[in-house]
Design an enzyme around this catalytic site. Sequence first.
Site, PDB file in Angstrom:
ATOM      1  N   LEU A   1      10.907   4.721   5.706  1.00 32.31           N
ATOM      2  CA  LEU A   1       9.845   4.867   6.696  1.00 32.31           C
ATOM      3  C   LEU A   1       9.025   3.582   6.785  1.00 32.31           C
ATOM      4  CD1 LEU A   1       8.630   7.028   8.562  1.00 32.31           C
ATOM      5  CD2 LEU A   1       7.080   7.631   6.708  1.00 32.31           C
TER       6      LEU A   1
ATOM      7  N   THR B   1       0.841  -1.208   0.000  1.00 34.45           N
ATOM      8  CA  THR B   1       0.000   0.000   0.000  1.00 34.45           C
ATOM      9  C   THR B   1       0.868   1.246   0.000  1.00 34.45           C
ATOM     10  OG1 THR B   1      -1.743  -1.166   1.200  1.00 34.45           O
ATOM     11  CG2 THR B   1      -1.830   1.227   1.203  1.00 34.45           C
ATOM     12  N   LYS B   2       1.896   1.254   0.833  1.00 33.02           N
ATOM     13  CA  LYS B   2       2.812   2.390   0.874  1.00 33.02           C
ATOM     14  C   LYS B   2       3.524   2.554  -0.465  1.00 33.02           C
ATOM     15  CE  LYS B   2       7.187   3.603   2.937  1.00 33.02           C
ATOM     16  NZ  LYS B   2       8.362   2.781   3.100  1.00 33.02           N
ATOM     17  N   ASP B   3       3.758   1.431  -1.148  1.00 34.50           N
ATOM     18  CA  ASP B   3       4.462   1.436  -2.421  1.00 34.50           C
ATOM     19  C   ASP B   3       3.558   1.851  -3.578  1.00 34.50           C
ATOM     20  OD1 ASP B   3       6.583   0.788  -4.290  1.00 34.50           O
ATOM     21  OD2 ASP B   3       5.474  -1.028  -4.756  1.00 34.50           O
TER      22      ASP B   3
END
Length: 861
Positions: free
Chosen positions: A695, A525-527
């Site tokens: 992060l 999701t962050k990617d």
Amino acid sequence: MPKLRLTTQRESIFNNEVISKFELFNSLFLTLPFYKIKDTGTLLPLFFKSCEEGIANGEKPAQIIEEFFAKYTSYTERKDIVDLLFRFIQYIERQVVLFDAVEDASFTKLNTTDEQSTLAFILKKNADNKPMLSKIEKLIDELSLRLVLTAHPTQFYPGSVLAIITDLTKAIRDNDLTSMNSLLQQLGKTPFFNKKSPTPVDEALNLAWFLENTFYFAAANIQEEIDQNLDEYNLETKKILELGFWPGGDRDGNPNIHADTTLAVSKMLRQILFRCYYRDFRVIKRRITFRGVEENIAKLHDVLYLNAFDQTCELHDISDELRDNLNKIKETLLAEHEGLFVDLVNDLIRKIDLYGNYFASLDIRQDSRVLRNVHAYCRANKPISSLYPADYDKLSEAEKLALISFKEATVVYASEPDALTKDTIEVIKEIKGIQKRNGEKACHRFIISNCQQASDILQLIELFLWNGWSKDSLTIDFVPLFETVNDLKGAAAIMETLYSNPFYKAHLAKRGNKQHIMLGYSDSTKDGGYLMANWSIFNGKTSLSAVAANHNIQLAFFDGRGGPPARGGGKTHRFYASMGKEIANKNMQLTVQGQTISSQYGSVESAEFNIEQLINAGLTSGLKEKHNILLDSENKTLLDEMAEESYKAFVDLREHPLFVSYLEKLSPLKLLSQANISSRPVKRNGGGEMKLEDLRAISFVTAWSMLKQNVPGFYGMGTALKNQEKAGNWDKVAKVYQDSDYLKTIVDNCMMSMSKSDFTITAHLAADKEFGAFWTQLHNEFELAKEMLLKLSGQPTLMANYPIDKKSIATREKIILPLVLIQHFALEKLQHDQNEKDQHALEKLAVRTVFGIVNAGRNLA
């Protein structure tokens, strides 16, 4: 019409049993004799009102708070203002706990299992259908559910507070006002948080509270029900539920975990389990006072007491010894005492079958880059140095695979390794001892995160063969973890290479031809954003299932799901029920982390309900085995386009020059390391510059949730849907939504994430010189997503189909609104020069608000 009446009835129960009771008990709570209660109890309701009115008027948090102090207090000194705000925070934190307890007390009234999806109903329906009963028996034999507790730092409550919540819930359920009064006072005086960061062993001990107090009972109760249902139809029973554990074993990015940590946690889990066994045994001993069982009772007492309380006791797997003595007692009861109290014996036997000597399987996890370095270190030492060329790391993947020989060896280490290398070698050796003491299931999986090539797995196998393990007794499952969008695309090719490797193929055969594969939702999701992450994992599962089927491999997907939809959470059972026959779904494994642990498994009742929901999802999915219509060519092309459009929108946002600085300045991202909530650092590069790639996903999602914007849970969805509408494809999108339970689940979870967003809190940023345009971009996409999702789903408002959940969320968001404003107030003041004392106080103020906000959200971070 019946569904409408049911919904109305549940809403009425929620209003009477939760909302009304909370308001009543909260008014009592505000009058309890705590520190400086006169100020706090009187001013807090006024502060709530000021916050609501200020936000409605579009005021900045600092303006709202300063006007409140000027209007209702005589405080002018920063110290006095901060002191009162801290006391507000402490009260609101406990109001969240009170609401949790009130809601949990009504759990059984509000939650009823869909009877038609239970094993009992399915068996009864097909009692005269022998082919179907045979199919059910086969499904039960293959079905498994593994819940893995992980040490993500958003399960804030220590054991003392969890115990108060449990007792308070019971007092509310029983309408015991005297106990409630005492417990609320205890709650007000009990510290919530650590003064220093917990060690990994501390984290393990905190999570073990749930093993001891909820899972130990809930899993056994579920298994008993399964046993009874299958026995009624003369079907062979099967252990379905397994428990897993990450604290003490998950060392990916956590420099504070070492081999001795893993050893300590494995011993701790064993000892807590034997204390549970001993607790049950004392009931047996108290009841079974008959002749013929004295010797077995005495043996059990001695061995259970030693293993539960004697730290010097020599440890080995004694589960067979326990079963043998209990079965002899059972035989005597049945033969000579009319089976009196045999149910107590059966219950303990069942628990021993479930938990053995280990309670929960301790997983080991490490990053592939670390493992490659360890492999390189071992290759530099004799006798391994003769097997590999010096430029091995520069070779192609094919050349590496040709050189990997799986030779057993005893490496002679000529130089001292670095800390990570030393830990990896030591833990590989230590796993063998853990298995000997606690049983093979105690520690049998090594997870390779950031797995990018087949050699990452095969080289790890060599590390085992070079450090005390033999080919014939390699009782380890090697688990690749695919996390990013690109890694998911290449996952099937990697597994094809592994399944085709003769040594690995032979190893899998010894492990029952069962392959565990972990898929990470948080990092994907962050990617790639919400839609691309979900779609990439869906496609990854489809292709991985096909490859496994071609090689006759039984596949167990291990889903690394966080609490919020942005990290794979949401309505998990619906996710599993929506799988088609093209995705291996009979071995369900998932992480349970953060506030999801206490919210879904915090009591025996809620744990049983949620476990049963997941098992029912596996049953209905396995029996239906419908074709998933998303794999039809036209539908797949449509979803591919939508995912790409969503991905592009999210990547464009992520690459915006203000993206990281927006989070750094306006959220408590930089301060999370001060929260003393985790043994693991907030980011991977230590004290270096804040970079998005370093992060951690949990910090990333938490930062957005503090802003009440939850960007990772929706961004790109609106753009993707709008583009399809512009292209004239809306009818196609609407049809695939109506036909696909999987897409419905994605949409519902997205709307849940958006329901916990509130852009009015930060609306003043629209006029900000630095971030105004960026905030407007985020807000526009939120409004677009809301518009398009409501149009697609046909709902008048977000989560309209889930009125109870919607009302619960709204109430929780109202409770913590002052916390959000206090946090933004502190962060706003920190943008300006402060003396050292004031800066420290403001940072502490901002950090302290995080706990209550996350706790209220339950699956927010």
